[in-house]
Enzyme design. Sequence first.
Site, mmCIF file in Angstrom:
data_model
loop_
_atom_site.group_PDB
_atom_site.id
_atom_site.type_symbol
_atom_site.label_atom_id
_atom_site.label_comp_id
_atom_site.label_asym_id
_atom_site.label_seq_id
_atom_site.Cartn_x
_atom_site.Cartn_y
_atom_site.Cartn_z
ATOM 1 N N HIS A 43 0.813 -1.213 0.000
ATOM 2 C CA HIS A 43 0.000 0.000 0.000
ATOM 3 C C HIS A 43 0.851 1.270 0.000
ATOM 4 O O HIS A 43 0.319 2.367 -0.161
ATOM 5 C CB HIS A 43 -0.935 0.006 1.227
ATOM 6 C CG HIS A 43 -2.251 0.647 0.956
ATOM 7 N ND1 HIS A 43 -2.462 1.486 -0.127
ATOM 8 C CD2 HIS A 43 -3.446 0.603 1.615
ATOM 9 C CE1 HIS A 43 -3.718 1.907 -0.119
ATOM 10 N NE2 HIS A 43 -4.337 1.387 0.932
ATOM 11 N N ASP A 48 -2.377 1.797 -4.802
ATOM 12 C CA ASP A 48 -3.660 2.145 -4.177
ATOM 13 C C ASP A 48 -4.721 1.132 -4.571
ATOM 14 O O ASP A 48 -4.534 0.311 -5.477
ATOM 15 C CB ASP A 48 -4.084 3.569 -4.551
ATOM 16 C CG ASP A 48 -4.166 3.779 -6.059
ATOM 17 O OD1 ASP A 48 -4.734 2.905 -6.750
ATOM 18 O OD2 ASP A 48 -3.659 4.798 -6.551
#
Length: 489
Positions: free
Chosen positions: A459, A463
Amino acid sequence: MAAMTRGSSAVFRRLLIQQYRRRCFQGRSHSALGSLPATPHRKLATCGGSFRMLGRPLHTSAARTGAVVQFKLSDIGEGITEVTVKEWYVKEGDKVSQFDSICEVQSDKASVTITSRYDGVIAKLYYRADDVALVGKPLVDIETDSASDVTQEEDVVETPAMAREEHTHQEIKGVKIQATPAVRRLAMENNIKLSEVLGSGKDGRILKEDILDFLAKQTGAILPPSPFHEIPARPLAAPSPAPRPPPVAPQRVFAGKDVTEPLKGFHKAMAKSMTAALSIPHLGLCDQVDLSRLVALRAELKADAQCRGIKLSFMPFFIKATSLCLSHFPILNASLDEGCQNITYKASHNVGVAMDTSLGLLVPTVKNVQLLSILEVAQELNRLQALGTAGQLGTADLSGGTFSLSNIGSIGGTYAKPVIRPPEVAIGALGKIQVLPRFDASGHVIAAHVMNVSWSADHRLVDGATMCRFSNMWRDFLHNPAGMLLHLK
């Protein structure tokens, strides 16, 4: 006539071997013999003969026995400093020849077979099975047959698929040719192209005997023809029912008292890798894929692949679809440095495939998937699976991955939470294929082949929207595999 042919072939082969050894020794005598320390236990001669060095004969007075050479464990690469001796193939007093297997060692990345550089007799073993051997330290002492074998060279490390630095590999129309440095030198000295030699060793490895046979044919000697194995054509047949999964091997049971043992080998590597993975914030995404059309397509192509000696599973389609999607989403084929300051976008799509082997969880890599056809991916996957089953995956097979897939569904389970393998930034886990009721376009209930897929991404770089778009494209390619034809190059 046949006896005369075999006799002349044997004599010719012996002459070639003698000429090859003299040439190799003369080329190395100045540098190798000149660097030997003048210690009492280093004897050069074996039969009271003489060697010529720096223009003068070097006379010796050694006994009839050969010189004892310390056979050291060479640098295997990947920063490995120690290995575990898994099995000895020789014992003290055994006679060995060049390229004979000495032992099998296991690092935290791969199992490696050590082969002999010398002809002689095993004088001493420095380790027992399951002992830890250090790189650069002696493995065995070998009493050589002749003084020309005394030149200290690194031992030969052989695996079924070695890194290019340790063996000569040539890419010829997608076929990887393997040969040791000594074999390559012999071929170069006689102006022989390795691509023209049929290898008789394991996995098609070209041996010294293959070069000598090829040279004998060129010079007019009559040798028995080399066998050529042609894959016979097989008629198309209906696919056989899926075999039942093999029974699970029983686990070790410690009865009576607790047992503590050191963490080593692949378990040690997995502990190190998963500890590093804890520092990555994981993004998770799950989806379902209708594989009904892919199931029908594979059934049509399976027999044709078998005629070429290739087992065609669903995995090559999954891997190729992944590569096509990575071309559109290069951020998923990238890596982030430790300081989180730079992103490296990888040019090659090296897809790792998690395998459950007798040695534990291994992730061999299918290299350059963007350049391979689905059939070529299947062929490479067959090779890696065979080596994984035999516990003989090499370091080159287990490194260099840029994206990973885990086919956990081949064992069981529908969803999973895969853990990213640093320095990669994404991984997918594939569940088992189930036949479930679904509605078609007309609203009728049909039987569909459905598979669940679970994605994990780093992450810090990826995204949720990017991961979702990647998953949608991957799902569409497999739902309609004919659509992949528009993107193949």
